[in-house]
Design a protein around this motif. Structure first.
Motif, PDB file in Angstrom:
ATOM      1  N   ALA A 154       0.809  -1.211   0.000  1.00 16.72           N
ATOM      2  CA  ALA A 154       0.000   0.000   0.000  1.00 16.72           C
ATOM      3  C   ALA A 154       0.844   1.262   0.000  1.00 16.72           C
ATOM      4  O   ALA A 154       0.416   2.298  -0.472  1.00 16.72           O
ATOM      5  N   ASP A 155       2.064   1.201   0.508  1.00 15.35           N
ATOM      6  CA  ASP A 155       2.887   2.405   0.560  1.00 15.35           C
ATOM      7  C   ASP A 155       3.989   2.419  -0.492  1.00 15.35           C
ATOM      8  O   ASP A 155       4.949   3.175  -0.376  1.00 15.35           O
ATOM      9  N   ASP A 156       3.860   1.634  -1.548  1.00 15.61           N
ATOM     10  CA  ASP A 156       4.819   1.659  -2.644  1.00 15.61           C
ATOM     11  C   ASP A 156       4.818   3.032  -3.307  1.00 15.61           C
ATOM     12  O   ASP A 156       3.781   3.682  -3.412  1.00 15.61           O
ATOM     13  N   GLU A 157       6.002   3.452  -3.781  1.00 16.21           N
ATOM     14  CA  GLU A 157       6.098   4.743  -4.446  1.00 16.21           C
ATOM     15  C   GLU A 157       5.468   4.700  -5.830  1.00 16.21           C
ATOM     16  O   GLU A 157       4.835   5.644  -6.258  1.00 16.21           O
ATOM     17  N   GLY A 158       5.666   3.621  -6.573  1.00 16.10           N
ATOM     18  CA  GLY A 158       5.144   3.514  -7.927  1.00 16.10           C
ATOM     19  C   GLY A 158       3.809   2.794  -7.955  1.00 16.10           C
ATOM     20  O   GLY A 158       3.368   2.223  -6.964  1.00 16.10           O
ATOM     21  N   GLU A 159       3.163   2.873  -9.097  1.00 15.21           N
ATOM     22  CA  GLU A 159       1.891   2.177  -9.285  1.00 15.21           C
ATOM     23  C   GLU A 159       2.144   0.753  -9.773  1.00 15.21           C
ATOM     24  O   GLU A 159       3.169   0.467 -10.385  1.00 15.21           O
ATOM     25  N   ILE A 160       1.200  -0.123  -9.558  1.00 14.26           N
ATOM     26  CA  ILE A 160       1.261  -1.488 -10.057  1.00 14.26           C
ATOM     27  C   ILE A 160       1.097  -1.431 -11.572  1.00 14.26           C
ATOM     28  O   ILE A 160       0.301  -0.651 -12.097  1.00 14.26           O
ATOM     29  N   ALA A 161       1.847  -2.256 -12.289  1.00 14.26           N
ATOM     30  CA  ALA A 161       1.845  -2.222 -13.752  1.00 14.26           C
ATOM     31  C   ALA A 161       0.445  -2.384 -14.329  1.00 14.26           C
ATOM     32  O   ALA A 161       0.081  -1.708 -15.291  1.00 14.26           O
ATOM     33  N   SER A 162      -0.367  -3.261 -13.773  1.00 16.77           N
ATOM     34  CA  SER A 162      -1.717  -3.473 -14.315  1.00 16.77           C
ATOM     35  C   SER A 162      -2.569  -2.215 -14.216  1.00 16.77           C
ATOM     36  O   SER A 162      -3.404  -1.955 -15.083  1.00 16.77           O
ATOM     37  N   VAL A 163      -2.348  -1.409 -13.183  1.00 12.12           N
ATOM     38  CA  VAL A 163      -3.092  -0.160 -13.039  1.00 12.12           C
ATOM     39  C   VAL A 163      -2.661   0.833 -14.107  1.00 12.12           C
ATOM     40  O   VAL A 163      -3.482   1.456 -14.772  1.00 12.12           O
ATOM     41  N   VAL A 164      -1.352   0.965 -14.292  1.00 11.66           N
ATOM     42  CA  VAL A 164      -0.825   1.891 -15.295  1.00 11.66           C
ATOM     43  C   VAL A 164      -1.256   1.471 -16.691  1.00 11.66           C
ATOM     44  O   VAL A 164      -1.729   2.289 -17.482  1.00 11.66           O
ATOM     45  N   LYS A 176       1.377   0.640 -28.708  1.00 11.08           N
ATOM     46  CA  LYS A 176       2.833   0.773 -28.565  1.00 11.08           C
ATOM     47  C   LYS A 176       3.379  -0.278 -27.599  1.00 11.08           C
ATOM     48  O   LYS A 176       4.410  -0.892 -27.854  1.00 11.08           O
ATOM     49  N   VAL A 177       2.686  -0.486 -26.487  1.00  9.97           N
ATOM     50  CA  VAL A 177       3.128  -1.475 -25.503  1.00  9.97           C
ATOM     51  C   VAL A 177       3.076  -2.873 -26.106  1.00  9.97           C
ATOM     52  O   VAL A 177       3.995  -3.678 -25.921  1.00  9.97           O
ATOM     53  N   LEU A 178       2.013  -3.194 -26.841  1.00  6.55           N
ATOM     54  CA  LEU A 178       1.896  -4.508 -27.482  1.00  6.55           C
ATOM     55  C   LEU A 178       3.017  -4.735 -28.493  1.00  6.55           C
ATOM     56  O   LEU A 178       3.587  -5.825 -28.563  1.00  6.55           O
ATOM     57  N   GLU A 179       3.354  -3.710 -29.267  1.00  7.74           N
ATOM     58  CA  GLU A 179       4.446  -3.833 -30.237  1.00  7.74           C
ATOM     59  C   GLU A 179       5.783  -4.076 -29.539  1.00  7.74           C
ATOM     60  O   GLU A 179       6.586  -4.896 -29.978  1.00  7.74           O
ATOM     61  N   ARG A 180       6.021  -3.365 -28.457  1.00  6.88           N
ATOM     62  CA  ARG A 180       7.275  -3.562 -27.709  1.00  6.88           C
ATOM     63  C   ARG A 180       7.332  -4.960 -27.093  1.00  6.88           C
ATOM     64  O   ARG A 180       8.382  -5.604 -27.081  1.00  6.88           O
ATOM     65  N   ALA A 181       6.207  -5.428 -26.578  1.00  9.34           N
ATOM     66  CA  ALA A 181       6.163  -6.774 -25.993  1.00  9.34           C
ATOM     67  C   ALA A 181       6.435  -7.823 -27.067  1.00  9.34           C
ATOM     68  O   ALA A 181       7.160  -8.799 -26.817  1.00  9.34           O
TER      69      ALA A 181
END
Length: 136
Positions: free
Chosen positions: A69-79, A90-95
């Motif tokens: 809960a106190d992580d500085e960054g967001e969880i990847a699934s949220v972003v 763009k993300v799909l192409e990079r993956a």
């Protein structure tokens, strides 16, 4: 508002009012679920589970790695869930590129290959040793 999920049960550790405490008992009452905490000095404290989960006075102490809960960054699934269509593409192409570098296939596996235009078709086919200009 950020949210994280964690299992709460007997053995879960918290920081409550600045002291480390462990859940030693859980009880369902007519008023709701309650927990019994034992602090480092052996004192017991009974309080509603709601107080433990939603109070500013309590923080879960994680047992292992993972989101907190106190992580500085967001969880990847949220972003990733907040991306627009162009960002997702763009993300799909990079993956796909990363999978191709690691496995040799954009899909990540020979069994999951998909039809795509070959490099030759993109660069132009050699006709008599020359590349056709209309394909370039």
């Amino acid at each position: 508002m950020r949210r994280a999920a964690a299992r709460v049960g007997v053995g879960t550790r918290f920081r409550y009012d600045g002291e480390t405490a462990e859940v030693v008992e859980m009880a369902a009452t007519t008023a709701g679920s309650e927990v019994v905490l034992k602090d480092g000095q052996g004192r017991l404290l009974r309080l509603p589970l709601k107080e433990l989960l939603f109070s500013e006075r309590a923080v879960i102490t994680p047992d292992g790695p993972g989101p907190s809960a106190d992580d500085e960054g967001e969880i990847a699934s949220v972003v990733l869930g907040q991306l627009d269509a162009v960002g997702k593409q763009k993300v799909l192409e990079r993956a796909e590129h990363v999978r191709e570098v690691l496995t040799g296939y954009r899909s990540g596996s020979r069994t999951r290959t998909r039809r795509r235009t070959s490099f030759r078709a993109l660069a132009g086919e050699a006709v008599g040793g020359q590349i056709r200009g209309e394909d370039c």
